[in-house]
Design a protein around this motif. Structure first.
Motif, PDB file in Angstrom:
ATOM      1  N   SER A 127       3.620   0.662   2.833  1.00  0.00           N
ATOM      2  CA  SER A 127       3.349  -0.413   3.782  1.00  0.00           C
ATOM      3  C   SER A 127       3.210  -1.706   3.012  1.00  0.00           C
ATOM      4  O   SER A 127       2.429  -1.784   2.068  1.00  0.00           O
ATOM      5  CB  SER A 127       2.051  -0.125   4.548  1.00  0.00           C
ATOM      6  N   LEU A 159      -0.025  14.481  11.577  1.00  0.00           N
ATOM      7  CA  LEU A 159      -0.016  13.887  10.240  1.00  0.00           C
ATOM      8  C   LEU A 159      -1.459  13.635   9.808  1.00  0.00           C
ATOM      9  O   LEU A 159      -2.184  12.884  10.452  1.00  0.00           O
ATOM     10  CB  LEU A 159       0.756  12.578  10.243  1.00  0.00           C
ATOM     11  N   PHE A 185       8.399   5.842   5.665  1.00  0.00           N
ATOM     12  CA  PHE A 185       8.177   7.188   5.152  1.00  0.00           C
ATOM     13  C   PHE A 185       9.363   7.690   4.347  1.00  0.00           C
ATOM     14  O   PHE A 185      10.519   7.344   4.626  1.00  0.00           O
ATOM     15  CB  PHE A 185       7.964   8.167   6.315  1.00  0.00           C
ATOM     16  N   GLY A 186       9.068   8.556   3.380  1.00  0.00           N
ATOM     17  CA  GLY A 186      10.110   9.360   2.770  1.00  0.00           C
ATOM     18  C   GLY A 186      10.482  10.500   3.715  1.00  0.00           C
ATOM     19  O   GLY A 186       9.903  10.641   4.795  1.00  0.00           O
ATOM     20  N   LYS A 187      11.435  11.311   3.280  1.00  0.00           N
ATOM     21  CA  LYS A 187      11.886  12.405   4.138  1.00  0.00           C
ATOM     22  C   LYS A 187      10.983  13.632   4.065  1.00  0.00           C
ATOM     23  O   LYS A 187      11.184  14.585   4.807  1.00  0.00           O
ATOM     24  CB  LYS A 187      13.320  12.786   3.795  1.00  0.00           C
ATOM     25  N   PHE A 209       0.742   5.563   0.589  1.00  0.00           N
ATOM     26  CA  PHE A 209      -0.014   6.597   1.290  1.00  0.00           C
ATOM     27  C   PHE A 209       0.625   7.966   1.053  1.00  0.00           C
ATOM     28  O   PHE A 209       1.830   8.084   0.816  1.00  0.00           O
ATOM     29  CB  PHE A 209       0.011   6.354   2.804  1.00  0.00           C
ATOM     30  N   PHE A 268       4.311  13.895   3.124  1.00  0.00           N
ATOM     31  CA  PHE A 268       5.052  12.638   3.204  1.00  0.00           C
ATOM     32  C   PHE A 268       4.372  11.566   2.372  1.00  0.00           C
ATOM     33  O   PHE A 268       3.150  11.393   2.436  1.00  0.00           O
ATOM     34  CB  PHE A 268       5.128  12.146   4.656  1.00  0.00           C
ATOM     35  N   TYR A 275       0.839  -1.194   0.000  1.00  0.00           N
ATOM     36  CA  TYR A 275       0.000   0.000   0.000  1.00  0.00           C
ATOM     37  C   TYR A 275       0.876   1.247   0.000  1.00  0.00           C
ATOM     38  O   TYR A 275       1.956   1.258   0.597  1.00  0.00           O
ATOM     39  CB  TYR A 275      -0.902   0.027   1.240  1.00  0.00           C
ATOM     40  N   ALA A 291       4.725  -1.672   9.778  1.00  0.00           N
ATOM     41  CA  ALA A 291       4.920  -0.241   9.956  1.00  0.00           C
ATOM     42  C   ALA A 291       4.978   0.476   8.613  1.00  0.00           C
ATOM     43  O   ALA A 291       5.290  -0.116   7.584  1.00  0.00           O
ATOM     44  CB  ALA A 291       6.208   0.009  10.727  1.00  0.00           C
ATOM     45  N   LEU A 292       4.671   1.749   8.642  1.00  0.00           N
ATOM     46  CA  LEU A 292       4.836   2.587   7.456  1.00  0.00           C
ATOM     47  C   LEU A 292       6.303   2.981   7.306  1.00  0.00           C
ATOM     48  O   LEU A 292       6.970   3.309   8.291  1.00  0.00           O
ATOM     49  CB  LEU A 292       3.988   3.850   7.594  1.00  0.00           C
ATOM     50  N   GLN A 348       1.511  17.184   6.760  1.00  0.00           N
ATOM     51  CA  GLN A 348       1.867  17.595   8.112  1.00  0.00           C
ATOM     52  C   GLN A 348       1.944  19.122   8.160  1.00  0.00           C
ATOM     53  O   GLN A 348       2.956  19.717   7.812  1.00  0.00           O
ATOM     54  CB  GLN A 348       3.196  16.975   8.566  1.00  0.00           C
ATOM     55  N   TYR A 353       0.528  11.640   3.311  1.00  0.00           N
ATOM     56  CA  TYR A 353       0.102  12.358   4.497  1.00  0.00           C
ATOM     57  C   TYR A 353       0.558  13.811   4.387  1.00  0.00           C
ATOM     58  O   TYR A 353       1.604  14.100   3.804  1.00  0.00           O
ATOM     59  CB  TYR A 353       0.725  11.762   5.763  1.00  0.00           C
TER      60      TYR A 353
END
Lengths: 116, 114
Positions: free
Chosen positions: A95, A45, A106-108, A35, A91, A33, A103-104, A39, A37
């Motif tokens: 997953s 988030l 994430f990119g930076k 995603f 972000f 998956y 856990a997800l 922030q 987000y």
């Protein structure tokens, strides 16, 4: 190994411009998956979208649209007619869906600044 | 309905102090995650609970960090003998059971260790 790359660290645009945030991912799984987000300065988030690896249809939600291309392992996010309220850090996350509790990754993040 | 809540929102600790960070997940959510977000970085996984069971703690950076969720609802992340490198935002997320489900995040606790 799983990895998410957001090559754009910061983007600045003027209101009403369109802007595309890039996301490239790496995974060996066939089921996963993706995603996005948001922030805002408040720190929370905010979930924007979730796509599974079997659904490559692009999606549009108001001024937001997402382009998922498995061939290039990319999941890019476009904001049309940007507004000052769009200013935030965005972000992209991955997953692997083979089990619950994954856990997800994430990119930076990409910091978007929209000026009036 | 109510989202994920975290307290305190801000915590300043002197190096060597112990701190406890609280997370109230969305009611009914089985899964709970803790993440650490350093300045200018994306969140990084710390630990995962399914109900009261801590099923993955592979992301905890040292044995000074531990987390609990004794009744399968509220969770506490405890950091003992805090160090300056522990300064970060600690985010909690919850999700219904099942693989690949959307994680909903709280506002985070910003920890500053002096």
């Amino acid at each position: 190994a799983q990895k998410v790359t957001q090559a754009q660290t910061e983007i600045s645009v003027v209101e009403k411009e369109d802007v595309t945030l890039d996301c490239v991912y790496e995974t060996r799984d066939t089921t996963y998956y993706l995603f996005w987000y948001k922030q805002p300065p408040s720190g929370e988030l905010v979930f924007l979208i979730r796509r599974n690896s079997f659904d490559e249809q692009n999606e549009i939600s108001g001024r937001y649209s997402w382009n998922f291309q498995k061939s290039t392992s990319s999941f890019n996010f476009t904001i049309t007619a940007s507004q000052v309220v769009d200013s935030a850090v965005y972000f992209c996350a991955l997953s692997e869906a083979d089990q619950a509790g994954t856990a997800l990754i994430f990119g930076k993040g990409t910091t978007l600044s929209v000026s009036s | 309905g109510a989202g994920v809540s975290q307290s305190p929102r801000y915590k300043v600790a002197k190096r060597g102090q112990d701190v406890a960070l609280r997370c109230d997940p969305i009611s009914g959510h089985v899964s709970l995650f803790w993440y650490q977000q350093a300045l200018g970085q994306g969140p990084e996984f710390l630990t995962y609970f399914q109900n009261e069971a801590q099923l993955d703690k592979s992301g905890l950076p040292s044995d000074r960090f531990f987390a609990e969720r004794p009744e399968g609802s509220v969770s506490t992340l405890k950091i003992q003998r805090t160090q300056q490198e522990d300064s970060a935002v600690y985010l909690c997320a919850s999700t219904p059971s099942g693989a690949g489900r959307t994680q909903y995040f709280g506002p985070g606790t910003r920890l500053l260790v002096l």
